[in-house]
Design a protein around this motif. Structure first.
Motif, PDB file in Angstrom:
ATOM      1  N   LYS A 125       0.819  -1.211   0.000  1.00 19.11           N
ATOM      2  CA  LYS A 125       0.000   0.000   0.000  1.00 19.11           C
ATOM      3  C   LYS A 125       0.852   1.260   0.000  1.00 19.11           C
ATOM      4  O   LYS A 125       0.471   2.278  -0.599  1.00 19.11           O
ATOM      5  N   ASP A 126       2.018   1.192   0.628  1.00 13.88           N
ATOM      6  CA  ASP A 126       2.914   2.350   0.713  1.00 13.88           C
ATOM      7  C   ASP A 126       3.577   2.583  -0.638  1.00 13.88           C
ATOM      8  O   ASP A 126       4.504   1.869  -1.027  1.00 13.88           O
ATOM      9  N   MET A 127       3.126   3.597  -1.369  1.00 15.11           N
ATOM     10  CA  MET A 127       3.650   3.881  -2.700  1.00 15.11           C
ATOM     11  C   MET A 127       4.800   4.886  -2.668  1.00 15.11           C
ATOM     12  O   MET A 127       5.372   5.219  -3.709  1.00 15.11           O
ATOM     13  N   GLU A 128       5.163   5.358  -1.491  1.00 15.66           N
ATOM     14  CA  GLU A 128       6.243   6.336  -1.383  1.00 15.66           C
ATOM     15  C   GLU A 128       7.624   5.694  -1.467  1.00 15.66           C
ATOM     16  O   GLU A 128       8.605   6.365  -1.781  1.00 15.66           O
ATOM     17  N   GLN A 129       7.691   4.397  -1.194  1.00 19.32           N
ATOM     18  CA  GLN A 129       8.991   3.727  -1.185  1.00 19.32           C
ATOM     19  C   GLN A 129       9.576   3.654  -2.596  1.00 19.32           C
ATOM     20  O   GLN A 129       8.859   3.620  -3.591  1.00 19.32           O
TER      21      GLN A 129
END
Length: 286
Positions: A125-129
């Protein structure tokens, strides 16, 4: 007794002549047998498998990139590669995004390939990585009438050492053609996006593809494949336009040169004995 000895000598002489003829014949036909190890029909099936694997990966990336841009840049992105006949649904859990890409009973892409069935995608879900791992699987999926089963694990990085987006995929697929022929293909491929990044239009996207894998053809022959020169894929063309692929079987290696950049179905096949043949690669339904 003398007559028997003459008969034996004559028979022995004939056996020697036959042995010599067989030996000469074997030496003369060895290159032909070597070429038959790389039957063009199987190489075309192998080439089609390459296209299928490439197209599935391209669709997965296209959907992922739209999600990534929206999540990180807060504006929408749509390459228009997937037409209106494709239905995409999203389920967000506490840790993942689950995407369903449904081609229905048959949906034609802008490049002329017709797909049906479903591609499932799942990623963090974390698309910032900077990196994310995509899990891909198929359900009732066909590509130009070829039924495909299997899936892939794709590690996508936003920027490699060249500053370009890149995907590294481990894939495992099995194919069944409408005539009942079957094949399987597994391997790893690296796909670097070198042109068209961020333009929002699929037609100017260009990728360099490298990697290696195994293809088991319809006749049960096993081929090891590895890129000698990265393959250039321009989405505006239905074919690989350049690059060299080495293909090995039974300790013999042939090479397939996809050309000088022209958008055509031709490839130059060099057999292990050094002879060459121009072949036409049917990479799509028409």
């Amino acid at each position: 007794m003398k007559k028997s000895l003459k008969t034996l000598n004559y028979a022995g002489g004939m056996l020697m002549v036959a042995a010599l003829l067989f030996s000469c014949n074997k030496e003369e036909t060895a290159p032909v047998a070597e070429q038959e190890s790389f039957e063009v029909a199987e190489l075309k099936a192998s080439d089609e498998a390459e296209l299928i694997s490439e197209e599935i990966l391209n669709i997965a990336e296209d959907v992922y990139i739209a999600d990534e841009v929206l999540s990180t840049s807060k504006f929408s992105y749509n390459s228009d590669f997937l037409p209106a006949c494709v239905t995409i649904t999203t389920v967000i859990t506490s840790t993942t995004r689950e995407r369903t890409i449904d081609f229905g009973e048959g949906c034609e892409l802008p490049n002329g390939n017709t797909l049906s069935g479903i591609i499932f995608l799942s990623y963090a879900k974390d698309m910032e990585q900077a990196m994310n791992t995509l899990s891909l699987s198929l359900e009732n999926f066909t590509f130009n009438g070829v039924a495909i089963e299997g899936g892939a694990s794709i590690v996508r990085m936003r920027a490699n050492e060249n500053g370009n987006p890149q995907s590294d995929a481990d894939a495992n697929y099995a194919a069944t053609w409408p005539n009942g022929d079957t094949a399987s293909f597994t391997g790893n491929r690296t796909r670097e996006w070198i042109e068209g990044v961020g333009t929002g239009f699929w037609g100017d996207n260009v990728y360099l593809i490298s990697g290696k894998g195994t293809f088991t053809g319809p006749q049960g022959n096993v081929f090891m494949k590895e890129t000698a020169t990265p393959l250039r894929r321009e989405l505006s063309c239905r074919f690989i336009v350049s690059g060299v692929l080495n293909i090995s079987r039974n300790e013999a290696t042939a090479s397939l040169d996809f050309g000088d950049g022209s958008c055509d179905a031709k490839g130059l096949l060099t057999y292990p004995d050094g002879t060459t043949e121009e072949i036409f690669l049917r990479r799509f339904k028409n």
